[in-house]
Write a protein that holds these residues in place. Structure first.
Motif, PDB file in Angstrom:
ATOM      1  N   PRO A  45      -2.386  -5.859  -4.855  1.00 11.48           N
ATOM      2  CA  PRO A  45      -1.511  -4.579  -4.808  1.00 11.48           C
ATOM      3  C   PRO A  45      -0.348  -4.886  -4.002  1.00 11.48           C
ATOM      4  CG  PRO A  45      -4.051  -4.224  -4.277  1.00 11.48           C
ATOM      5  CD  PRO A  45      -3.731  -5.687  -4.206  1.00 11.48           C
ATOM      6  N   GLY A  49       0.499   0.254  -3.359  1.00 12.90           N
ATOM      7  CA  GLY A  49      -0.822   0.351  -3.942  1.00 12.90           C
ATOM      8  C   GLY A  49      -0.579  -0.047  -5.337  1.00 12.90           C
ATOM      9  N   TYR A  83       6.725   6.243  -2.089  1.00 14.39           N
ATOM     10  CA  TYR A  83       6.041   5.763  -1.096  1.00 14.39           C
ATOM     11  C   TYR A  83       6.606   5.294   0.407  1.00 14.39           C
ATOM     12  CZ  TYR A  83       7.059   0.843  -0.751  1.00 14.39           C
ATOM     13  OH  TYR A  83       7.655  -0.521  -0.520  1.00 14.39           O
TER      14      TYR A  83
END
Length: 470
Positions: A45, A49, A83
């Motif tokens: 990952p 993620g 993110y």
């Protein structure tokens, strides 16, 4: 005087564009998103993620490599999901290209389309450098180093899409930068190397096709680059008065049929040429033998009004012959954007007698020297005529490559393979697809007769498998 000059500028940019007869859709196929590519060692990952070998985005660039082999280029990796805004949501995805098998076979008479396109990936090649590269440390950004773990295992230095992969101490020395946002690629005439254009620099690199190792960096005019790079696009725009706009560098790349000249296309106007609100980009021709460069002005289409312009961007360029090119000009609307596709067109330009603009800057000066263009294909019209709704036409139609000629109704047709960037999002949910809809990397094949594409010269590869041959 200012009003007169502005009026003249808008008249040039909004003038009617000649239209040629356009081709027809021959076939379509999809390489499904949500699956892994053929680089299993990169499956760990990423910071966001997402699996590091997620198959996607591979329509940013497309190149013909002989026979039924094409090369497809994803861009800097999966960053469509938020993110970390301090990195523009980019991650340390290792840049790569994929080898594809794309084969056309005639369909039975009466079929919806005249050909079936079989498409699958046969290999994945990671891009690397023998020289050490500057990776972001992640300090103060809530992430770790941007150097891939695979570097230590392979004793090499892989390029990644993470936006902080540059050395702040030597910002103009882009050859050391680990960050690479590849957008287009072309195969050398001998088939042994690939040329890749980069948005971050903007840069032009040559890589060994078999190993993915960088062979050389090809110098570009210094005024295309920004003096003060930054991990976010907003900071780059605020901190520079010249050079390319953030994430809008060298988006397209063509190679002439003789393999001697590359022509790169900037996605949007340079800051000193008016930036986001301007309507002329630069095409940069590079002689691969001497390194000499020439620059030309290309006029974008205004989708807004004279008082409130809204210009298209350029996503790719492909050679028709040694001096004429097809330019992929588009909006950002369609599947993947949650909207309806409106403008995806291919224009023909001739650079043989076009004025050079290497020493010129400013929107008005460039517009006065812009090369004339002729519309060849309205892809939205062609795809809708074949039964594809505007809500299903991908927003990012980004890759162009001529493939082998085919026979249709007893006559030869030239094939143009068109690829799409799905931003690594295998599924989308929006107003038109409330239950979710597949969003694969799609391929379309457009066919042209000799009359529709006069002067076409196939790219000849040294193994004799140049496009235009069967």
């Amino acid at each position: 005087m200012r009003t007169i000059r502005l009026t003249a500028l808008l008249a040039v940019l909004c003038a009617a564009v000649p239209v040629q007869a356009q081709g027809r859709l021959l076939a379509t196929a999809a390489l499904d998103g949500g699956y892994q590519d053929l680089a299993p060692r990169t499956s760990a990952p990423l910071e966001n993620g997402v699996a590091g070998n997620l198959l996607g985005g591979l329509g940013s660039g497309l190149a013909y490599a002989g026979g039924n082999t094409f090369l497809a280029l994803p861009d800097r990796g999966p960053n469509a999901l938020s993110y970390n805004a301090a990195l523009d949501d980019t991650a340390s995805y290792i840049d790569r290209f994929h080898s594809l098998y794309l084969a056309l076979a005639p369909n039975a008479p009466g079929s919806a389309l005249p050909f079936t396109l079989t498409a699958f990936a046969t290999g994945t090649t990671l891009l690397s450098s023998r020289l050490p590269l500057a990776y972001g440390t992640g300090e103060g950004l809530g992430v770790g180093s941007g150097a891939p773990d695979l570097n230590a295992q392979d004793r090499t230095h892989y390029f990644t899409g993470r936006s902080d992969g540059f050395d702040p101490a030597r910002p103009s020395n882009w050859i050391w930068n680990a960050r690479l946002d590849p957008e287009s690629l072309r195969v050398s005439r001998d088939g042994r190397s690939v040329f890749i254009s980069d948005e971050y620099g903007p840069s032009l690199y040559e890589f060994d096709r078999a190993t993915g190792r960088r062979l050389r960096a090809i110098p570009l005019p210094a005024h295309l680059a920004v003096a003060h790079p930054a991990p976010t696009g907003d900071a780059e725009i605020a901190g520079n008065t010249s050079g390319r706009l953030a994430n809008k560098g060298m988006e397209g790349l063509a190679i002439t049929p003789d393999g001697r000249t590359l022509v790169g296309a900037m996605q949007s106007p340079l800051i000193q040429d008016g930036g986001k609100g301007a309507g002329v980009i630069r095409l940069v021709a590079v002689d691969l033998r001497t390194g000499a460069t020439r620059e030309f002005a290309y006029p974008l289409t205004n989708l807004g009004t004279a008082s409130k312009p809204k210009y298209t961007t350029v996503s790719d360029i492909v050679a028709i012959n040694g001096h004429e090119f097809l330019v992929d000009e588009r909006d950002g609307k369609g599947l993947g954007d949650g909207s309806v596709a409106v403008f995806k067109r291919l224009y023909r330009v001739d650079l043989a007698e076009a004025p050079q603009v290497g020493g010129v800057e400013g929107a008005e000066a460039l517009a006065a020297r812009a090369v004339p263009k002729t519309q060849v294909v309205d892809l939205v019209e062609v795809l809708q005529a074949a039964g594809i709704p505007a809500t299903e036409i991908p927003a990012k139609i980004e890759g162009l490559a001529f493939g082998p000629d085919q026979v249709l109704d007893g006559a030869a047709v030239h094939t143009l393979f068109v690829s799409c960037d799905n931003d690594f999002l295998g599924m989308v949910t929006d107003t038109y697809h409330p239950q979710g809809a597949p969003n694969p990397s799609r391929m379309f094949v457009i066919g042209f007769t000799d009359a529709e594409l006069p002067g076409f010269e196939p790219q000849e590869l040294e193994d004799g498998e140049g496009c235009g041959r069967r």
